[in-house]
Design a protein around this motif. Structure first.
Motif, PDB file in Angstrom:
ATOM      1  N   UNK A  25      30.999 -10.837  98.854  1.00  0.00           N
ATOM      2  CA  UNK A  25      30.872  -9.510  99.474  1.00  0.00           C
ATOM      3  C   UNK A  25      29.464  -8.997  99.202  1.00  0.00           C
ATOM      4  N   UNK A  26      28.563  -9.302 100.098  1.00  0.00           N
ATOM      5  CA  UNK A  26      27.142  -8.989  99.893  1.00  0.00           C
ATOM      6  C   UNK A  26      26.881  -7.501  99.742  1.00  0.00           C
ATOM      7  N   UNK A  27      27.720  -6.654 100.348  1.00  0.00           N
ATOM      8  CA  UNK A  27      27.453  -5.214 100.254  1.00  0.00           C
ATOM      9  C   UNK A  27      27.729  -4.670  98.854  1.00  0.00           C
ATOM     10  N   UNK A  87      32.708  -2.852  91.649  1.00  0.00           N
ATOM     11  CA  UNK A  87      33.118  -1.829  92.612  1.00  0.00           C
ATOM     12  C   UNK A  87      32.750  -0.425  92.132  1.00  0.00           C
ATOM     13  N   UNK A  88      32.947  -0.161  90.850  1.00  0.00           N
ATOM     14  CA  UNK A  88      32.633   1.152  90.303  1.00  0.00           C
ATOM     15  C   UNK A  88      31.135   1.432  90.340  1.00  0.00           C
ATOM     16  N   UNK A  94      26.241   4.467  95.498  1.00  0.00           N
ATOM     17  CA  UNK A  94      26.305   5.141  96.797  1.00  0.00           C
ATOM     18  C   UNK A  94      26.317   6.659  96.645  1.00  0.00           C
ATOM     19  N   UNK A  95      27.062   7.175  95.688  1.00  0.00           N
ATOM     20  CA  UNK A  95      27.113   8.623  95.443  1.00  0.00           C
ATOM     21  C   UNK A  95      25.746   9.168  95.026  1.00  0.00           C
ATOM     22  N   UNK A 100      20.612  12.015  96.593  1.00  0.00           N
ATOM     23  CA  UNK A 100      19.148  11.970  96.616  1.00  0.00           C
ATOM     24  C   UNK A 100      18.620  12.145  98.023  1.00  0.00           C
ATOM     25  N   UNK A 101      19.363  11.681  99.023  1.00  0.00           N
ATOM     26  CA  UNK A 101      18.921  11.783 100.411  1.00  0.00           C
ATOM     27  C   UNK A 101      19.062  13.208 100.925  1.00  0.00           C
ATOM     28  N   UNK A 102      19.984  13.981 100.380  1.00  0.00           N
ATOM     29  CA  UNK A 102      20.199  15.361 100.835  1.00  0.00           C
ATOM     30  C   UNK A 102      19.167  16.239 100.309  1.00  0.00           C
TER      31      UNK A 102
END
Length: 102
Positions: A25-27, A87-88, A94-95, A100-102
């Motif tokens: 699962x590369x992502x 996964x964690x 991602x969170x 940071x993008x906002x």
């Protein structure tokens, strides 16, 4: 086998499972080094947390007898720790990148 050897085997299984899951699962992958670190800490955390139920390395070698069922449970928990750790960490990554993008 000793408790220390069983602990090292558990950590190694966590490393293999995190790298295998990351390669399929590369992502969810953080590269070899990142997956290795997550596999180490994920398997240690889950074994230390759930090992109190009776399948920690010293319970496996209790009374100098090797309990193979407990060892199998320990290995499965190590695999689960490596995968859940990956996964964690990806969820947290991602969170943090979303904020940071906002």
């Amino acid at each position: 086998m000793t408790g220390t050897l069983i602990s090292l085997i558990s950590i190694f299984i966590g490393i293999i499972s995190a790298n295998a899951f990351g390669s399929f699962n590369k992502k969810y992958s953080f590269g070899f080094t990142g997956n290795t670190l997550v596999g180490v800490f994920g398997s240690i955390f889950l074994i230390k947390t759930l090992g109190r139920l009776g399948f920690d390395p010293w319970s496996i070698m209790q009374d100098d007898i090797f309990h193979s069922r407990l060892f199998l449970i320990n290995c499965l928990i190590s695999i689960l720790g490596g995968v859940l750790g990956l996964l964690l960490i990806k969820y947290l990554d991602n969170k943090m990148n979303k904020k940071a993008a906002n």
